[in-house]
Scaffold this motif. Sequence first.
Motif, PDB file in Angstrom:
ATOM      1  N   ALA A   1     -28.494 -31.158  25.150  1.00 48.79           N
ATOM      2  CA  ALA A   1     -27.264 -31.738  25.715  1.00 48.79           C
ATOM      3  C   ALA A   1     -26.335 -32.203  24.603  1.00 48.79           C
ATOM      4  N   SER A   2     -26.907 -32.792  23.566  1.00 46.58           N
ATOM      5  CA  SER A   2     -26.096 -33.274  22.454  1.00 46.58           C
ATOM      6  C   SER A   2     -25.519 -32.129  21.620  1.00 46.58           C
ATOM      7  N   LYS A   3     -26.326 -31.102  21.402  1.00 47.06           N
ATOM      8  CA  LYS A   3     -25.902 -29.998  20.544  1.00 47.06           C
ATOM      9  C   LYS A   3     -24.887 -29.064  21.203  1.00 47.06           C
TER      10      LYS A   3
ATOM     11  N   GLN B   1     -21.873 -21.654  27.101  1.00 51.45           N
ATOM     12  CA  GLN B   1     -22.745 -20.481  27.104  1.00 51.45           C
ATOM     13  C   GLN B   1     -24.080 -20.789  26.428  1.00 51.45           C
ATOM     14  N   GLN B   2     -24.017 -21.482  25.306  1.00 53.65           N
ATOM     15  CA  GLN B   2     -25.243 -21.843  24.604  1.00 53.65           C
ATOM     16  C   GLN B   2     -26.058 -22.836  25.433  1.00 53.65           C
ATOM     17  N   ARG B   3     -25.375 -23.751  26.105  1.00 52.05           N
ATOM     18  CA  ARG B   3     -26.085 -24.714  26.959  1.00 52.05           C
ATOM     19  C   ARG B   3     -26.807 -23.991  28.090  1.00 52.05           C
ATOM     20  N   TYR B   4     -26.153 -22.979  28.665  1.00 55.19           N
ATOM     21  CA  TYR B   4     -26.775 -22.194  29.724  1.00 55.19           C
ATOM     22  C   TYR B   4     -28.048 -21.502  29.215  1.00 55.19           C
ATOM     23  N   ILE B   5     -27.969 -20.925  28.023  1.00 57.02           N
ATOM     24  CA  ILE B   5     -29.130 -20.236  27.440  1.00 57.02           C
ATOM     25  C   ILE B   5     -30.275 -21.224  27.210  1.00 57.02           C
ATOM     26  N   PHE B   6     -29.953 -22.388  26.659  1.00 55.69           N
ATOM     27  CA  PHE B   6     -30.972 -23.420  26.429  1.00 55.69           C
ATOM     28  C   PHE B   6     -31.584 -23.885  27.749  1.00 55.69           C
TER      29      PHE B   6
ATOM     30  N   LEU C   1     -27.980 -31.004  31.835  1.00 55.40           N
ATOM     31  CA  LEU C   1     -27.438 -29.782  31.222  1.00 55.40           C
ATOM     32  C   LEU C   1     -26.551 -29.046  32.224  1.00 55.40           C
ATOM     33  N   GLN C   2     -25.479 -29.690  32.620  1.00 58.41           N
ATOM     34  CA  GLN C   2     -24.564 -29.058  33.564  1.00 58.41           C
ATOM     35  C   GLN C   2     -23.813 -27.909  32.900  1.00 58.41           C
ATOM     36  N   VAL C   3     -23.578 -26.862  33.673  1.00 61.13           N
ATOM     37  CA  VAL C   3     -22.847 -25.689  33.183  1.00 61.13           C
ATOM     38  C   VAL C   3     -21.674 -25.418  34.107  1.00 61.13           C
ATOM     39  N   PRO C   4     -20.669 -24.653  33.642  1.00 59.64           N
ATOM     40  CA  PRO C   4     -19.509 -24.351  34.482  1.00 59.64           C
ATOM     41  C   PRO C   4     -19.884 -23.599  35.756  1.00 59.64           C
ATOM     42  N   GLU C   5     -18.966 -23.570  36.695  1.00 59.26           N
ATOM     43  CA  GLU C   5     -19.198 -22.993  38.010  1.00 59.26           C
ATOM     44  C   GLU C   5     -19.735 -21.570  37.953  1.00 59.26           C
TER      45      GLU C   5
END
Length: 342
Positions: A186-188, A194-199, A233-237
């Motif tokens: 979440a911090s990184k 896109q990277q948050r979604y992959i993580f 880890l919320q991601v866009p719609e």
Amino acid sequence: MATNVVHEEKKKYEATETPPDQDGLWKNLITELFEKFMQFFAPRLYEEIDFTKDPDFLQQELYKEIIQGKKGRVAADQIVKVFLKNGDERWILIHIEVEGKDGADFPKRMFRYFYRIYDKFDREIYAIALLTDAEKSTYHNQYRYSFHGTELEYTYNIYKFDSKNIKKLEQSSNPFAAAVIAGIYASKTKNDSQQRYIFKRKLMTQILQKFTMSNEETHTYFTALLYFIDYLLQVPEELKQKFIEEIRPLIGKEEVLQMKAEKEKLSPTLAAIFAEAKEEGEAKGIEKGRAEGKAEGKAEGIEEAKIMFAQELIRNKYSDETIAKLTKLDVEVIKKLRKEFE
């Protein structure tokens, strides 16, 4: 007797377009999995605690009296009263510092928490601070005061996310190892959806492999972690639906239906998978109902399930178009439901 933690009144943490309430999510997870929290962050003290006696989380009134005497928001603090195996009582102060950038006054704040509790209740206290920022920080674990021979040194425990090795954390079977990884991600990825979604996808897959739904204990870890990670880890719609579609095959429909039957609080991802599983079950019921002359009642049941699911997605701030895709309801129906909700 039990462990006591001072904390704010428990509340729901909804996914929104604004950043998630990380303080609240952490507090919620600690409350649900407190024994595992102590095992992970304070293993030596954990061995001394008598967990046959439930931890005692102090009420809101006590929290305000002790912690909120100072200016500013201190939403992340908890005080838990526990009893050791030898019968002694101990208090545990848990402070969660979410993405702090300037740790200059942090030691003084930790000391203030300590002396307020100690002065008011005269209890022995174990203090730990979780520093969730994955970037290098200046936080320290000591407060020193010196003035013309009057001296004081207060030392407390800290757990800094910026110094942790993710590969090593992945080897742990404790659910809080996964929670720490989620906090680091979440911090990184604050500015990289896109990277948050992959993580998020990687972490959820690992959790599904580690905590089976058939075991009651690990089932609890799984549902608590999924709720925590889904909101943290919320991601866009446009990535929400993709995440649901990729995770869906990894979770058995019967297991999700069982969770709902047990009235567990479902994260948006599990809610979407539950709705699909329920719809498929209802569809089979319609076919059977037709043979028995009961198709109309079954159809009404499906429609009601769709509407209930749509209402849940509206509460979690999904767009009308996404809700229509997930529920197979007309967009105009969604708009009407949203207007009623608002």
